[in-house]
Design a protein around this motif. Structure first.
Motif, short mmCIF file in Angstrom:
data_model
loop_
_atom_site.label_atom_id
_atom_site.label_comp_id
_atom_site.label_asym_id
_atom_site.label_seq_id
_atom_site.Cartn_x
_atom_site.Cartn_y
_atom_site.Cartn_z
N GLN A 93 0.85 -1.20 0.00
CA GLN A 93 0.00 0.00 0.00
C GLN A 93 0.88 1.25 0.00
N GLY A 94 2.00 1.18 0.72
CA GLY A 94 2.94 2.29 0.74
C GLY A 94 3.52 2.54 -0.64
N LYS A 95 3.75 1.45 -1.40
CA LYS A 95 4.25 1.61 -2.77
C LYS A 95 3.24 2.38 -3.61
N LEU A 96 1.98 2.07 -3.42
CA LEU A 96 0.96 2.77 -4.19
C LEU A 96 0.97 4.26 -3.86
N TYR A 97 1.10 4.58 -2.57
CA TYR A 97 1.14 5.99 -2.19
C TYR A 97 2.39 6.67 -2.74
N SER A 98 3.51 5.98 -2.71
CA SER A 98 4.74 6.56 -3.28
C SER A 98 4.57 6.80 -4.77
N ARG A 99 3.98 5.84 -5.44
CA ARG A 99 3.74 5.99 -6.88
C ARG A 99 2.78 7.13 -7.14
N ALA A 100 1.73 7.23 -6.31
CA ALA A 100 0.75 8.31 -6.48
C ALA A 100 1.41 9.67 -6.26
N MET A 101 2.31 9.76 -5.27
CA MET A 101 3.01 11.03 -5.03
C MET A 101 3.88 11.40 -6.23
N ARG A 102 4.56 10.40 -6.79
CA ARG A 102 5.37 10.68 -7.99
C ARG A 102 4.50 11.16 -9.13
N MET A 103 3.35 10.55 -9.28
CA MET A 103 2.44 10.96 -10.35
C MET A 103 1.96 12.39 -10.14
N VAL A 104 1.66 12.74 -8.88
CA VAL A 104 1.24 14.12 -8.58
C VAL A 104 2.36 15.08 -8.93
N GLN A 105 3.60 14.74 -8.57
CA GLN A 105 4.75 15.60 -8.86
C GLN A 105 4.97 15.74 -10.36
N GLU A 118 -5.40 2.61 -7.84
CA GLU A 118 -6.57 2.01 -7.20
C GLU A 118 -6.86 2.70 -5.88
N MET A 119 -7.06 3.99 -5.97
CA MET A 119 -7.20 4.83 -4.80
C MET A 119 -8.56 5.54 -4.85
N PRO A 120 -9.26 5.65 -3.71
CA PRO A 120 -10.53 6.40 -3.71
C PRO A 120 -10.29 7.88 -4.02
N ARG A 121 -11.29 8.54 -4.50
CA ARG A 121 -11.22 9.94 -4.91
C ARG A 121 -10.73 10.83 -3.76
N ALA A 122 -11.25 10.62 -2.56
CA ALA A 122 -10.88 11.47 -1.42
C ALA A 122 -9.38 11.38 -1.12
N GLU A 123 -8.83 10.19 -1.19
CA GLU A 123 -7.39 10.04 -0.94
C GLU A 123 -6.58 10.70 -2.06
N ALA A 124 -7.00 10.53 -3.28
CA ALA A 124 -6.30 11.15 -4.40
C ALA A 124 -6.34 12.66 -4.28
N GLU A 125 -7.50 13.21 -3.92
CA GLU A 125 -7.61 14.67 -3.74
C GLU A 125 -6.70 15.14 -2.61
N LEU A 126 -6.66 14.37 -1.53
CA LEU A 126 -5.81 14.74 -0.41
C LEU A 126 -4.33 14.75 -0.82
N LEU A 127 -3.89 13.70 -1.54
CA LEU A 127 -2.50 13.67 -2.02
C LEU A 127 -2.19 14.85 -2.92
N ILE A 128 -3.10 15.15 -3.80
CA ILE A 128 -2.87 16.28 -4.72
C ILE A 128 -2.76 17.58 -3.94
N SER A 129 -3.65 17.77 -2.97
CA SER A 129 -3.61 19.03 -2.22
C SER A 129 -2.36 19.12 -1.35
N LEU A 130 -1.88 18.01 -0.86
CA LEU A 130 -0.67 18.03 -0.02
C LEU A 130 0.62 18.22 -0.81
N HIS A 131 0.70 17.58 -1.97
CA HIS A 131 1.99 17.53 -2.67
C HIS A 131 2.12 18.54 -3.79
#
Length: 133
Positions: A93-105, A118-131
């Motif tokens: 799951q941590g790999k997915l978050y790392s990959r998602a952060m790279r994608m946001v960057q 494979e992430m819910p919308r709320a989590e994706a929005e949170l990652l985008i707003s944070l990074h």
């Protein structure tokens, strides 16, 4: 008697002897003063040398201590890096978050992140707003 050549010669010789003795004594006294000044200078230089030697020894001890501390920090860094890598391997799951952060960057949008990770919308929005800040 006073004007006899032997007496005059003896008087001149005595006078020259006294002058030579006075000159020799003056030169000896001058050399003694120079010797005393040089002795004082040598004592001061010895004190300065000893002070510098003490400072160098203190710096060497501090340098050794600092080297030991740096070595310990490197070893700690290596251990933490190993632990981080182990955690990354154990936590998919941590790999997915790392990959998602790279994608946001890299500028991915929310739909791409949701589908690829494979992430819910709320989590994706949170990652985008944070990074993206």
């Amino acid at each position: 008697m006073w004007f006899e050549p032997a007496f005059i010669l003896a008087s001149v010789a005595l006078l020259l002897g006294l002058v030579a003795l006075f000159v020799a004594w003056s030169l000896w006294r001058q050399s003694q003063r120079k010797l005393e000044a040089m002795s004082r200078l040598m004592r001061e230089l010895t004190r300065t040398r000893d002070s510098y030697r003490k400072q160098i020894n203190e710096l060497q001890a501090a340098n050794i201590g600092m080297g030991n501390k740096v070595g310990e920090l490197y070893r700690q860094h290596d251990r933490l890096t190993e632990q981080h890598q182990e955690l990354a391997l154990k936590d998919p799951q941590g790999k997915l978050y790392s990959r998602a952060m790279r994608m946001v960057q890299l500028g991915a949008d929310i739909d791409e992140i949701m589908s690829e990770c494979e992430m819910p919308r709320a989590e994706a929005e949170l990652l985008i707003s944070l990074h993206r800040k």
